[in-house]
Design an enzyme around this catalytic site. Structure first.
Site, PDB file in Angstrom:
ATOM      1  N   GLU A 209     -86.174  20.586 -43.740  1.00  0.00           N
ATOM      2  CA  GLU A 209     -84.963  21.165 -43.160  1.00  0.00           C
ATOM      3  C   GLU A 209     -85.281  22.203 -42.102  1.00  0.00           C
ATOM      4  O   GLU A 209     -84.643  22.231 -41.032  1.00  0.00           O
ATOM      5  CB  GLU A 209     -84.081  21.776 -44.246  1.00  0.00           C
ATOM      6  CG  GLU A 209     -83.276  20.763 -45.067  1.00  0.00           C
ATOM      7  CD  GLU A 209     -84.082  20.054 -46.136  1.00  0.00           C
ATOM      8  OE1 GLU A 209     -85.269  20.402 -46.330  1.00  0.00           O
ATOM      9  OE2 GLU A 209     -83.535  19.160 -46.809  1.00  0.00           O
TER      10      GLU A 209
ATOM     11  N   HIS B  26     -76.649  22.210 -55.693  1.00  0.00           N
ATOM     12  CA  HIS B  26     -76.046  21.164 -54.852  1.00  0.00           C
ATOM     13  C   HIS B  26     -74.527  21.342 -54.750  1.00  0.00           C
ATOM     14  O   HIS B  26     -73.818  20.369 -54.508  1.00  0.00           O
ATOM     15  CB  HIS B  26     -76.312  19.775 -55.432  1.00  0.00           C
ATOM     16  CG  HIS B  26     -77.658  19.209 -55.110  1.00  0.00           C
ATOM     17  ND1 HIS B  26     -78.819  19.755 -55.561  1.00  0.00           N
ATOM     18  CD2 HIS B  26     -78.025  18.126 -54.370  1.00  0.00           C
ATOM     19  CE1 HIS B  26     -79.849  19.024 -55.129  1.00  0.00           C
ATOM     20  NE2 HIS B  26     -79.391  18.038 -54.403  1.00  0.00           N
TER      21      HIS B  26
END
Ligand SMILES: Cc1ncc(C[n+]2csc(CCOP(=O)(O)OP(=O)(O)O)c2C)c(N)n1
Ligand SMILES: Cc1ncc(C[n+]2csc(CCOP(=O)(O)OP(=O)(O)O)c2C)c(N)n1
Ligand SMILES: [Mg+2]
Ligand SMILES: [Mg+2]
Lengths: 341, 344, 341, 344
Positions: free
Chosen positions: B78, B147
């Site tokens: 990322e 998440h």
């Protein structure tokens, strides 16, 4: 950036040999001049700090000039570089002007970033400098992205990502190198290994074999004496041509040394490095001395050349500092400008 | 352009002329496809964005149309590929970076906050970063604490970034096109539970400007300011409140940065009562800024303190019986509204 | 964890040879039983998903059992592991109980984390499992820190950090490995290379030579057939002993394969991997079959042994699921508990 | 224990019996040294923390006393060594991690927010993370946009973290000792411009509980809530306001998480007018939460809207003439106070 076409000022037409020698002299002297410009620029920065005329701190590049100059000499003006907290050398070598750099360091309006960036954020997109970065390793992604951009646009540009040995501690570098290798991007990672991360020797921060790291990611890797501008230039030409031909990324490990402290305020250094070590590098491994001696040995240049160059550079620096000292500060209302484009 | 008032939750029997009904996921895909057709500098980068079309299947079909050179599968890096996005944006491209779950933004904070957000300013206006970071927010997917977060408050706090929170297919498409054309780094948050939400979009091309709140429903007794996933919650609450004789206005700021303070304040002045609902953690979240702005701007008009309803200040638990307690519900909004309007 | 002392149930005293054979049989059968437990546990998880009894998704470990079981068999109960989103195998192999695991997966109160963690966050500090992690690579620092803790405390413990090949994309891993090597920490990085990062083959995400990466950081590195529990165990014993002796970190690259999709909902997989490939691994490279055949070939075990084990495991799983299905959900007020210690 | 009222900016001619005058930097060092002597599980990790004692020289002398095994120089790997801190904390140690500039927290967000903050909750209370992250905030050091941020609002937003903002040597020492003894991850922000600030500390051992605001100065006309670097600014403003006949109460929350709402609200009820001052970016910053809490809690007592004064919403510029405009000053607080009290 070095001008590629040279003309001779002498009277009669030159023989082929003479022409090539003149070209050679002119080329290496121009690199010498750039290195000297950086050296004297940094001396001046240190003085500005000592005399409390410069806000904040600065990280001087003195001692490492051969890296920036040797690498940038292999680049086109429209090629990109990303730079570091120790970035004055990169910026000058890529083609920035002394006066606007000083102005930036003093936080003045005509500075390259209108005084908003300062020493650690100088950028000059006109000469392809995407900016110094005050986050160690922070530009690894940016440089790699710029290389992807060059590839997508088919522009034939290449990108050089300068960073210090300390950036080997940042995971981002490995993420970026992995993608550069996967996608065969025209980027050259140039590690300026000056042996220290701030006040800690890199033997205490860097395990294994530094060169094995880029290699493990499938990156073509070379090591070079970073004090020898001729060696740096030769390696850079090789790697830049490779990249421009589409043969993918490379990593150039330059062994070098900073002559000053980590920053201008780092005066007492004996607890992390010895005066003997510093003296040895300055006496034996000064990139200016090394190139100067070689030029003399080769009969390519003599005292008068160096004196002339030094005169010119001193005048440039002097004028640049004067310009910056006299330049206005940005208008207060600029504080809220450029937050958004 | 204003949207015809068709229910956006239930499928309308027939879309009005010039309008089509699509899902929010389709809206995103259409916006991307249209912009990629229009501008060859636009490209997508992220994990599993190509053949897989992301785990949410939002990007399905794009790699087939635009090729692997413009829809680029990345390693699980990322920070790295966001940084690559910054570099692309600084050198003439218009990248759209995909961060699969908003929780993974934690890994790319330096590239977003210290690099993308500051390049334009630090360079004195010379360089710019037209980068879009598409990502998700929202809980109740039974995905637990790493998440399920809604971290948009962080980015709203950073000058140099813009933050977009679409709540309908119409807004999603129009705002995403604006985001791609914007010359600044834009964080675009999609509620992962809302990809199947249906709604009308015009047949033709349109964009929606940033910084313009949308009054999703007019009302006179109470203002409910709601973002992203919470807009449907607020609308459901408003419907219930109507039964109770309370007329609720529902306002969706659509972008938290820039924030359309004026519309919020005006509504508050009109109704005198305000609830702010957002799915981020409540403390030091988006509800705080909006409540502070309204409390200050409508101070002399308010009949009651501005109330806030964010997510519970706990890591999102896995167990459904617990997770459902962490997110504001229509019932909770109704309760709060009733108290605020002196109905209990 | 495997019990180290065994007793024979036979009547007459065993000869030395017989005793060693019995020990061998019992040891490998216990590993077989653990692998089968994981396999049947995962089958049951899939069924719970298919029948909509399990909230959310789960990433099944089936096919990779030999890695967790082989590695954990080399560990003491007080050694630590860190685990991943695909963590049921690690958790069971390190010594967690089936029933409380099922309960956690269903979000029930008697679950290992009182239902708060779920499949992606199961932790059981009593058996040394510091937790699954839903951030790819997210536990590299934690495992390395636990190893530093072991070293500082002089506890003789070692740490195993499990992660998938996808975690090679995360810079954190290299930062952590660098420090582990610098400080010679007792940590073993176990890469479960199952060829895919979600829906993308790792040939598209991983440049260069994977094994060269840890080596570049000065980490002792080995590669092993991750389907062969005997090979995994042998390598793990070597690396664990090394680490326990203070000889520093190691990296074990296990080549393996997941038999199911990326998660239970990943049914249509043909766009990223072929049915043939899947069939080949299941037919030829099933760790249970491989160990079973070897035990048979060696005459160490026969059908009755396997039947007995299967009966026992099925009963365990069945009881575990029943326990979990019948278990209560946490009390609503627990939602605000455990935010702070 | 309450501090004798001696000026904390000017050196007192003679400290009262039982008290010593030290700098904030010394206070930090003393707290660390005392805790390291008390508890062998405490160790320090960070860049240049050992012989160099950090660039701010705050840790000088510690490696000499405690050795390189407990004062550990790391590579430049903020994510990595913060993660190592989490692992140490989970397995029986009590690490104090040093992030040199608060701006570099961007690199360690995942380890702090997704790991450290959530481990205790996700494990159902079984694991804990007694980790202290010491870092800096504050501008005006001419260090530009990547070395001048005050990012404490981000962490205040995350359940599972505690956030400490000392403003005096006394607070710094007492709060740091509490942080080290706390069983949770604690972010400890030191203003890098305040290390030379002098103040009194008791000779003996003491700690300061979290979540207890400190009334730095009593007053009746106006409440100024100020954090960290802004406490001295607020006190300076209060002194000026006194000349104007306005009596300002200055309250320092000391920890933003947990936040002592009650003390803030009570003061607001008493004075009816509030200004909140903080050095983080104003929008979506700490001032928003505090203003929202007070606006709600003291709604019926307020004579004017709660005013906020954060840093200007711009990346911090290098040029001194610009940088100085971005940070709240005593003059700005005074101006705001005058307006609020109807004196203009
Ligand atoms: C991410 C990050 N961490 C720490 C720092 C503080 N810092 C500035 S320069 C430096 C040392 C950098 O060493 P190296 O990369 O070798 O470059 P050099 O200074 O030797 O040229 C450090 C730690 C920083 N700027 N960014
Ligand atoms: C930081 C981060 N990025 C992305 C994801 C989404 N994600 C979950 S699993 C996965 C693939 C992991 O691949 P690998 O590490 O090889 O493990 P495997 O699933 O193959 O066991 C991804 C991308 C994540 N959980 N964390
Ligand atoms: Mg260095
Ligand atoms: Mg994998």
């Amino acid at each position: 950036m070095v001008s590629e076409h040279i003309t001779s000022s002498e009277e009669r037409p030159l023989t082929r040999d003479e022409a090539s020698r003149a070209r050679e002299r002119q080329f290496w002297l121009s690199l010498y001049e750039q290195m000297l410009t950086i050296r004297l620029f940094e001396e001046q920065v240190n003085e500005l700090y000592m005399s409390a005329k410069m806000p904040g701190l600065a990280h001087l590049y003195s001692g490492e000039e051969a890296v920036a100059v040797g690498v940038c000499a292999a680049l086109r003006r429209d090629d990109y570089i990303t730079s570091t907290h120790r970035g004055h050398g990169h910026c000058l070598a890529k083609g920035a002007a002394v006066d606007r750099m000083f102005a930036e360091l003093l936080g003045k309006q005509p500075g390259y970033c209108r005084g908003k960036g300062g020493s650690m954020h100088i950028a000059d997109q006109e000469s392809g400098n995407l900016g110094a970065n005050a986050i160690v390793g922070g530009s690894a992604g940016i440089a790699t992205g710029a290389a992807l951009s060059c590839k997508r646009r088919g522009s034939g540009q290449v990108v050089v990502c300068f960073f210090g040995d300390g950036a080997l501690g940042q995971g981002l570098l490995y993420e970026a190198m992995n993608m550069a290798a996967l996608w065969q991007l025209p980027v050259i990672y140039v590690c300026e290994n000056n042996l220290y991360n701030e006040y800690t020797p890199n033997s205490e921060t860097t395990a294994g074999d530094m060169l094995a790291r880029p290699r493990a990611f499938g990156i073509h890797t070379e090591e070079v004496d970073g004090q020898d501008v001729r060696a740096v230039y030769a390696a850079a030409v090789r790697l830049v041509e490779r990249a421009r031909r589409g043969e993918g990324p490379a990593y150039l490990h330059c062994n070098t040394y900073r002559f000053y402290g980590h920053h201008v305020g780092d005066i007492q250094r004996s607890y992390y490095r010895s005066r003997e070590e510093e003296e040895w590098w300055k006496a034996q491994r000064d990139p200016l001395k090394l190139l100067g001696s070689w030029l003399r040995e080769q009969g390519l240049a003599e005292d008068s050349h160096f004196a002339e160059i030094e005169r010119r550079v001193r005048a440039l620096i002097e004028a640049g500092v004067r310009f910056a000292l006299e330049a206005p500060y940005p208008d207060p209302q600029e504080v809220a400008q450029h937050v958004y484009a | 352009m204003s949207m015809p008032s068709a229910s956006s939750t239930a499928s309308a029997p027939q879309a009005p002329a010039g309008w089509r009904e699509i899902t929010l996921g389709q809206a995103i895909r259409e916006a991307l496809a249209e912009e990629m057709r229009r501008d060859s500098r636009v490209l997508l980068l992220g994990e599993d964005v190509a053949e897989a079309g992301t785990p949410f299947k939002v990007l399905s079909g794009l790699v087939e149309e635009f090729g692997a050179e413009r829809v680029i599968d990345t390693p699980i890096s990322e920070a790295g590929f966001t940084g690559i996005g910054v570099g692309l944006a600084m050198t003439g491209m218009r990248p759209v970076v995909d961060i699969m779950f908003g929780d993974f933004l934690t890994l790319a904070m330096d590239q977003i906050v210290n690099q993308a957000a500051k390049v334009h300013y630090m360079s004195g206006g010379k360089l710019k970063v037209p980068l879009v970071v598409r990502t998700t927010l929202g809980a109740t997917r039974r995905s637990a604490a790493q998440h399920s977060q809604s971290l948009h408050a962080w980015f709203s706090h950073i000058p140099g970034l813009k933050v977009v929170l679409p709540s309908t297919p119409y807004d999603a498409k129009g705002l995403l096109k604006t985001a791609i054309r914007d010359d600044n780094p834009v964080l675009f948050f999609e509620d992962k539970m809302m990809y199947q939400l249906r709604g009308l979009v015009p047949e033709g091309e349109y964009t929606i400007p940033f910084g313009v709140a949308d009054i999703k429903r007019e009302g006179s007794d109470l203002t409910i300011v709601a973002t992203s996933s919470m807009v449907q919650v607020a609308l459901a609450a408003a419907t219930e409140l109507e039964q109770l004789g309370i007329s609720a206005e529902v306002i969706d700021p659509r972008t938290t940065s820039p924030l359309d303070k004026q519309t919020l304040i005006e509504s508050a002045k009109k109704t005198s009562r305000v609830i702010v609902v957002d799915e981020g953690y409540q403390s030091y979240g988006v509800t705080a800024e909006i409540a502070a702005v309204i409390s200050e701007g409508a101070f002399y008009y308010l009949d009651a303190p501005v109330k806030r309803l964010g997510a519970l200040d706990v890591p999102v638990p896995f167990s459904p019986v617990l997770e459902d307690l962490t997110v504001p519900t229509p019932a909770a909004v109704v309760e709060m509204a009733k108290t605020l309007c002196g109905r209990v």
